[in-house]
Motif scaffolding. Sequence first.
Motif, PDB file in Angstrom:
ATOM      1  N   VAL A 169     101.691  31.588  43.721  1.00  0.00           N
ATOM      2  CA  VAL A 169     100.728  30.641  44.293  1.00  0.00           C
ATOM      3  C   VAL A 169      99.298  31.124  44.076  1.00  0.00           C
ATOM      4  O   VAL A 169      98.422  30.371  43.634  1.00  0.00           O
ATOM      5  CB  VAL A 169     101.001  30.424  45.791  1.00  0.00           C
ATOM      6  N   ILE A 170      99.053  32.393  44.394  1.00  0.00           N
ATOM      7  CA  ILE A 170      97.700  32.943  44.262  1.00  0.00           C
ATOM      8  C   ILE A 170      97.243  32.924  42.810  1.00  0.00           C
ATOM      9  O   ILE A 170      96.105  32.532  42.503  1.00  0.00           O
ATOM     10  CB  ILE A 170      97.647  34.370  44.832  1.00  0.00           C
ATOM     11  N   ASN A 171      98.115  33.324  41.886  1.00  0.00           N
ATOM     12  CA  ASN A 171      97.751  33.362  40.477  1.00  0.00           C
ATOM     13  C   ASN A 171      97.531  31.957  39.918  1.00  0.00           C
ATOM     14  O   ASN A 171      96.627  31.736  39.097  1.00  0.00           O
ATOM     15  CB  ASN A 171      98.840  34.077  39.662  1.00  0.00           C
ATOM     16  N   PHE A 172      98.339  31.000  40.361  1.00  0.00           N
ATOM     17  CA  PHE A 172      98.210  29.631  39.865  1.00  0.00           C
ATOM     18  C   PHE A 172      96.848  29.056  40.224  1.00  0.00           C
ATOM     19  O   PHE A 172      96.144  28.503  39.370  1.00  0.00           O
ATOM     20  CB  PHE A 172      99.325  28.756  40.432  1.00  0.00           C
ATOM     21  N   LYS A 179      90.788  29.613  45.836  1.00  0.00           N
ATOM     22  CA  LYS A 179      91.370  30.693  46.621  1.00  0.00           C
ATOM     23  C   LYS A 179      92.264  30.129  47.722  1.00  0.00           C
ATOM     24  O   LYS A 179      91.932  29.132  48.362  1.00  0.00           O
ATOM     25  CB  LYS A 179      90.271  31.563  47.238  1.00  0.00           C
ATOM     26  N   VAL A 180      93.414  30.776  47.914  1.00  0.00           N
ATOM     27  CA  VAL A 180      94.359  30.368  48.951  1.00  0.00           C
ATOM     28  C   VAL A 180      94.012  31.093  50.248  1.00  0.00           C
ATOM     29  O   VAL A 180      93.778  32.301  50.261  1.00  0.00           O
ATOM     30  CB  VAL A 180      95.802  30.707  48.525  1.00  0.00           C
ATOM     31  N   LYS A 181      93.959  30.362  51.344  1.00  0.00           N
ATOM     32  CA  LYS A 181      93.637  30.951  52.637  1.00  0.00           C
ATOM     33  C   LYS A 181      94.754  31.888  53.076  1.00  0.00           C
ATOM     34  O   LYS A 181      95.938  31.568  52.976  1.00  0.00           O
ATOM     35  CB  LYS A 181      93.424  29.846  53.674  1.00  0.00           C
ATOM     36  N   LYS A 186     103.847  28.769  53.399  1.00  0.00           N
ATOM     37  CA  LYS A 186     105.184  28.543  53.936  1.00  0.00           C
ATOM     38  C   LYS A 186     106.093  28.124  52.794  1.00  0.00           C
ATOM     39  O   LYS A 186     105.652  27.499  51.830  1.00  0.00           O
ATOM     40  CB  LYS A 186     105.158  27.463  55.017  1.00  0.00           C
ATOM     41  N   VAL A 187     107.365  28.471  52.908  1.00  0.00           N
ATOM     42  CA  VAL A 187     108.323  28.171  51.853  1.00  0.00           C
ATOM     43  C   VAL A 187     109.539  27.471  52.457  1.00  0.00           C
ATOM     44  O   VAL A 187     109.896  27.717  53.615  1.00  0.00           O
ATOM     45  CB  VAL A 187     108.749  29.465  51.113  1.00  0.00           C
ATOM     46  N   SER A 188     110.157  26.593  51.693  1.00  0.00           N
ATOM     47  CA  SER A 188     111.354  25.911  52.182  1.00  0.00           C
ATOM     48  C   SER A 188     112.450  26.940  52.453  1.00  0.00           C
ATOM     49  O   SER A 188     112.561  27.957  51.770  1.00  0.00           O
ATOM     50  CB  SER A 188     111.825  24.872  51.165  1.00  0.00           C
ATOM     51  N   LYS A 189     113.252  26.665  53.459  1.00  0.00           N
ATOM     52  CA  LYS A 189     114.286  27.610  53.864  1.00  0.00           C
ATOM     53  C   LYS A 189     115.403  27.735  52.843  1.00  0.00           C
ATOM     54  O   LYS A 189     116.133  28.724  52.824  1.00  0.00           O
ATOM     55  CB  LYS A 189     114.859  27.198  55.220  1.00  0.00           C
ATOM     56  N   LEU A 202      94.030  25.828  51.059  1.00  0.00           N
ATOM     57  CA  LEU A 202      92.978  26.433  50.264  1.00  0.00           C
ATOM     58  C   LEU A 202      91.830  26.829  51.185  1.00  0.00           C
ATOM     59  O   LEU A 202      91.700  26.312  52.300  1.00  0.00           O
ATOM     60  CB  LEU A 202      92.477  25.456  49.198  1.00  0.00           C
ATOM     61  N   GLU A 203      90.976  27.726  50.717  1.00  0.00           N
ATOM     62  CA  GLU A 203      89.870  28.181  51.555  1.00  0.00           C
ATOM     63  C   GLU A 203      88.874  27.081  51.856  1.00  0.00           C
ATOM     64  O   GLU A 203      88.095  27.185  52.804  1.00  0.00           O
ATOM     65  CB  GLU A 203      89.172  29.377  50.906  1.00  0.00           C
ATOM     66  N   ASP A 204      88.882  26.008  51.046  1.00  0.00           N
ATOM     67  CA  ASP A 204      87.965  24.892  51.321  1.00  0.00           C
ATOM     68  C   ASP A 204      88.509  23.956  52.399  1.00  0.00           C
ATOM     69  O   ASP A 204      87.903  22.929  52.717  1.00  0.00           O
ATOM     70  CB  ASP A 204      87.656  24.105  50.040  1.00  0.00           C
ATOM     71  N   GLY A 205      89.675  24.306  52.977  1.00  0.00           N
ATOM     72  CA  GLY A 205      90.224  23.540  54.083  1.00  0.00           C
ATOM     73  C   GLY A 205      91.270  22.513  53.710  1.00  0.00           C
ATOM     74  O   GLY A 205      91.921  21.935  54.591  1.00  0.00           O
ATOM     75  N   ARG A 206      91.464  22.277  52.432  1.00  0.00           N
ATOM     76  CA  ARG A 206      92.465  21.291  52.015  1.00  0.00           C
ATOM     77  C   ARG A 206      93.852  21.921  51.973  1.00  0.00           C
ATOM     78  O   ARG A 206      94.005  23.083  51.625  1.00  0.00           O
ATOM     79  CB  ARG A 206      92.104  20.722  50.644  1.00  0.00           C
TER      80      ARG A 206
END
Length: 249
Positions: A169-172, A179-181, A186-189, A202-206
């Motif tokens: 996720v972070i690399n993508f 940037k990811v907050k 969370k991941v599906s079980k 995301l850090e921009d709140g979305r």
Amino acid sequence: MNKKNILVLSMALSIVGGSTAAVFASENAVPSTKNNVVTMASKAGNGKISDAEAVKMATKALKDYRGLDAKSLGEAHVKRTNAQEDFKFLMGIVSKEDAAVLKENAKKETANVIVVQFVRAEDLNQPMGASNNIVINEKTGEIVSLAAFTDEDRSKETTINDAKVKSAVINFFGKQQKKVKENTMKVSKSASSGTIRVLCNLEDGRDVKMTISLKNYSVSSYEINYDRLITLPSVAKDYRENFRGLKVN
């Protein structure tokens, strides 16, 4: 309810927010070669991005983010739309709780988007959902949603490596200068056909939803809540019941 409406509903109810629920159905299909650009019946855009430019942007996104050649995926179809086009229709077929939230979302200013879908010749006369689908914010040029599923993504793997999910996720999003907050993933079980669903902010709140293959932890799809819509109660329930926090530092 006809098949087209069922497809629209199933797509819309999976929305975290923002992306169009447009479906390219058989009545819109036209015979053509796979390299042509087909303009679908659509609302007027703001003129900043032409159909040809949108296809170039979508082609580049597929290459950069998925390593795929768009030409191998079929003919490019272009449609311009806005989430407002879906709200009224959906209010009449969802639960009262979801309809109330849709009513609130309809009060928001929502973006005009360009949807580019690559359709194989054998699928031109079939109702289709959002496979090989790229959504572009027409005002900003941001690629806000991408879905490209291939047989290579499928796997029998069911074990989820949380550290690999976090890294993927972070690399993508790093490739997109986003940037990811921290501590929002969370991941599906459980996995389905060798893929898992992932949520993050995301850090921009979305907020964002994603699909990741367990075969190589590549991102098969992502969708940013570009309109910052309120999550439908039915979707929020799915998130509560079927997702867990990542077990990594």
